[in-house]
Design an enzyme around this catalytic site. Structure first.
Site, mmCIF file in Angstrom:
data_model
loop_
_atom_site.group_PDB
_atom_site.id
_atom_site.type_symbol
_atom_site.label_atom_id
_atom_site.label_comp_id
_atom_site.label_asym_id
_atom_site.label_seq_id
_atom_site.Cartn_x
_atom_site.Cartn_y
_atom_site.Cartn_z
ATOM 1 N N HIS A 257 0.856 -1.190 0.000
ATOM 2 C CA HIS A 257 0.000 0.000 0.000
ATOM 3 C C HIS A 257 0.886 1.232 0.000
ATOM 4 O O HIS A 257 1.931 1.264 0.663
ATOM 5 C CB HIS A 257 -0.884 0.025 1.253
ATOM 6 C CG HIS A 257 -1.404 1.396 1.588
ATOM 7 N ND1 HIS A 257 -0.816 2.189 2.564
ATOM 8 C CD2 HIS A 257 -2.421 2.134 1.074
ATOM 9 C CE1 HIS A 257 -1.461 3.339 2.636
ATOM 10 N NE2 HIS A 257 -2.437 3.336 1.755
ATOM 11 N N ASN A 259 0.474 5.806 -0.330
ATOM 12 C CA ASN A 259 -0.390 6.969 -0.467
ATOM 13 C C ASN A 259 0.468 8.210 -0.267
ATOM 14 O O ASN A 259 1.206 8.310 0.710
ATOM 15 C CB ASN A 259 -1.498 6.921 0.585
ATOM 16 C CG ASN A 259 -2.378 8.167 0.562
ATOM 17 O OD1 ASN A 259 -1.939 9.254 0.941
ATOM 18 N ND2 ASN A 259 -3.609 8.005 0.142
ATOM 19 N N TYR A 260 0.391 9.144 -1.217
ATOM 20 C CA TYR A 260 1.092 10.423 -1.074
ATOM 21 C C TYR A 260 0.119 11.529 -1.442
ATOM 22 O O TYR A 260 -0.514 11.469 -2.498
ATOM 23 C CB TYR A 260 2.369 10.442 -1.929
ATOM 24 C CG TYR A 260 3.385 9.466 -1.373
ATOM 25 C CD1 TYR A 260 4.131 9.797 -0.238
ATOM 26 C CD2 TYR A 260 3.541 8.197 -1.928
ATOM 27 C CE1 TYR A 260 5.018 8.889 0.318
ATOM 28 C CE2 TYR A 260 4.423 7.283 -1.369
ATOM 29 C CZ TYR A 260 5.157 7.636 -0.245
ATOM 30 O OH TYR A 260 6.013 6.732 0.317
ATOM 31 N N SER A 411 -17.877 12.198 -2.715
ATOM 32 C CA SER A 411 -16.738 11.287 -2.863
ATOM 33 C C SER A 411 -17.147 10.039 -3.631
ATOM 34 O O SER A 411 -18.304 9.613 -3.600
ATOM 35 C CB SER A 411 -16.192 10.883 -1.491
ATOM 36 O OG SER A 411 -15.627 11.975 -0.830
#
Length: 452
Positions: A257, A259-260, A411
Site C-alpha cells: 500500500h 499513499n502520497y 466522494s
C-alpha cells in the site's frame, strides 16, 4: 517434473538470465540480504539499483500448485513448463520495457541536487505518458505550472503511470482506467486490474478534489491539532493524492500500500495552510527477512537524502498508525508513514515526497518477481484470507483516508473502497499452532521489529 529454463526468450536473453540467476552474493552476513550479482549483464545495466534475490547458491523456482508442504518451506523444486513460460515472459518483459524500468529504478539513485529540479519537458509532453489526462484541465495546469497544486498533481499522475505500467508488465493484464467527476469540485482517475494472472486486485487511484470542508471533516482535522478559522464558517480546501493497494493471488507475494497526498486550506484572512502526508507499507502473509530488508532499506535510502531521522521516526509512526487496536497487532510489517508535514519549507517537504513516491516500483517489484512462481497450499491460501480479513478491519475502522473520503460529499465510494480485497475470511477464535510459519508471522505483528 521436466526442467525447462527460460524456454521462450532469445538466446542472448536466455544466456544473460541464466548467468544472472546463478550468481549469488556472499554478502548476506553484512547486508542482511542476498541480492543476485551480475554487474556486467544487460539486466543490471538496464535496471540500476534493483536487488535480485536468491535462496541459495543455485536459484530454483516453484510452480503454482506443487503438491505437499513444499510451499511451507518455499525452497527447492524446478521450473515446470507453465512456470518457465511465466519466468520467460518476466525476463522478456524486463528487456522490452527497460526504458520504463530504468526511469523507475533510478528514482532512489538521484542526487539531492538533481531532485530539486522538476522533470524536463512541458506539461503537455509529460501528460502524454500518463494513464489518462490529468484531472485538472491541461491549459489551467500550464497557466499555473509553478504552483504547488500543479506540481503535486503532475507528480501523482506520474506515480500512477509508472506503477501501473510496471504491474502490467509482470501480470500481463491491463488496467481499466475509470475517470470520474465530483459535482462539488474536482474528480479522479481510478485504475483497477482484477482477476489477473498475478494480482487478484490491483488499484491505483488519483484524486484531485476541492470545495468546502464539511464540519465532520474539519472536526477530524482539529482533533489532530489543526487550528482552522473559516470565513462565515466556510473553509475552502483543495486535496489531492495518489493511493494504491495491491492484493496478489500468491500468498508468498506481499500486499503493498502507498499513499502520497497534499492538502491546502484557505482561512478567513486569505492565508493558506498546507501540508503533505503519505507513506508506503508492506503486508506479507509470511515473514521473509530478505524481503523486509529490501523494502525498508529502499525507503530508508530515500529518507536519508533529506534527514537522517526521517526513516526511524516515520517507521515508528507507521507501526503506530497501522495498528489494529481491537486485535492487538499491526496490519503488516510497516514501512514509513507521515502526516501534517509542513516543514522545513514547502519546497523541501515536496522534494521529500517526490523521493518517497519514486520508490514505489523499486521497493516492491523485485519482491514480486522473486516469489512469482512460489507454490502454495490450500492452508496457506486460507491463512492469506484470514490476514486479508484483518486488512479489511483496519481500513474500515481506523484508516484516516477512508474516514475523510466517507465524510466528504460527492466522494467516489468505489474508489474509496478500492483498497478492499476481492475476498477475505473470518474464522471464529482462529489462532495458528505454535511453531508454525503462521505463528511466526503473528509474533512479528504483535511485536513490531526493526528490519534493518
Amino acid at each position: 517434473m521436466a526442467t525447462i529454463v527460460f524456454c521462450s526468450v532469445n538466446k542472448t536473453a536466455r544466456t544473460t538470465a541464466r548467468r544472472c540467476l546463478s550468481s549469488y552474493s556472499k554478502g548476506l552476513a553484512s547486508s542482511g540480504e542476498s541480492p543476485l550479482s551480475c554487474t556486467h549483464s544487460p539486466l543490471t545495466t538496464l535496471l540500476p539499483g534493483t536487488r535480485w534475490f536468491s535462496r541459495g547458491s543455485s536459484v530454483r523456482f516453484m510452480s503454482h500448485g506443487t503438491a505437499g508442504r513444499a510451499g511451507r518451506t518455499r525452497r527447492g523444486a524446478l521450473l515446470s513448463g507453465a512456470a518457465a513460460v511465466t519466468a520467460a515472459a518476466a525476463v522478456a518483459g524486463f528487456l522490452a520495457n527497460a526504458n520504463h524500468f530504468q526511469r523507475a529504478e533510478m528514482a532512489t539513485k538521484v542526487s539531492p541536487i538533481s531532485e530539486e529540479k522538476e522533470p524536463e519537458g512541458e506539461i503537455l509532453e509529460r501528460c502524454r505518458g500518463f494513464m489518462s489526462p490529468p484531472v485538472t484541465d491541461i491549459g489551467e495546469l500550464q497557466e499555473r505550472k509553478g504552483e504547488m497544486r500543479t506540481r503535486m498533481e503532475m507528480l501523482i499522475m506520474q506515480t500512477q503511470a509508472d506503477f501501473c505500467k510496471a504491474l502490467e508488465v509482470v501480470d500481463g493484464g491491463t488496467f481499466k482506467v475509470d475517470r470520474w467527476q465530483r459535482n462539488e469540485g474536482g474528480g479522479g482517475i481510478s485504475c483497477v486490474m482484477q482477476d489477473g494472472k498475478v494480482f487478484e486486485k490491483a488499484g491505483v487511484n488519483v484524486s484531485v478534489v476541492f470545495g468546502y470542508l464539511t464540519e465532520e471533516a474539519a472536526k477530524q482535522m482539529r482533533s489532530r491539532g489543526k487550528v482552522l478559522k473559516g470565513k462565515d464558517g466556510k473553509l475552502p480546501f483543495c486535496a489531492m493524492g495518489v493511493s494504491s493497494v495491491i492484493h496478489p493471488k500468491n500468498p508468498h507475494i506481499p500486499t503493498v500500500h502507498f499513499n502520497y497526498r497534499y492538502f491546502e486550506i484557505e482561512e478567513e484572512d486569505g492565508s493558506k495552510q498546507w501540508w503533505f502526508g503519505g507513506g508506503t507499507d508492506l503486508t506479507p502473509v509470511y515473514i521473509n527477512k530478505e524481503d523486509a530488508f529490501h523494502f525498508h532499506n529502499t525507503l530508508k535510502e530515500a529518507c536519508d537524502k533529506h534527514h537522517s531521522q526521517y526513516y526511524p521516526d516515520f517507521k515508528k509512526w507507521c507501526d503506530r498508525y497501522f495498528y489494529i487496536r481491537h486485535r492487538g497487532e499491526t496490519r503488516g510489517i510497516g514501512g514509513i508513514f507521515f502526516d501534517d508535514l509542513d516543514s522545513p519549507s514547502q519546497e523541501e517537504a515536496f522534494s521529500f515526497v517526490k523521493s518517497c513516491a519514486r520508490t514505489v516500483v523499486p521497493c516492491y517489484l523485485p519482491i514480486v518477481y522473486k516469489h512469482l512462481n512460489d507454490s502454495f497450499t490450500e492452508e496457506e491460501k486460507d491463512w492469506q484470507q484470514v490476514r486479508r480479513g484483518r486488512y479489511v478491519e483496519f481500513n474500515l475502522v481506523y484508516d484516516r483516508g477512508v474516514k475523510f473520503g466517507l465524510a466528504t460529499p460527492g466522494s467516489r465510494i468505489e474508489s474509496i473502497l478500492m483498497s478492499l480485497p476481492l475476498s477475505a475470511r473470518w474464522e471464529y477464535m482462529h489462532e495458528p499452532a505454535e511453531g508454525t510459519l503462521e505463528a511466526e508471522m503473528l509474533e512479528a505483528l504483535r511485536n513490531p521489529k526493526e528490519w534493518l
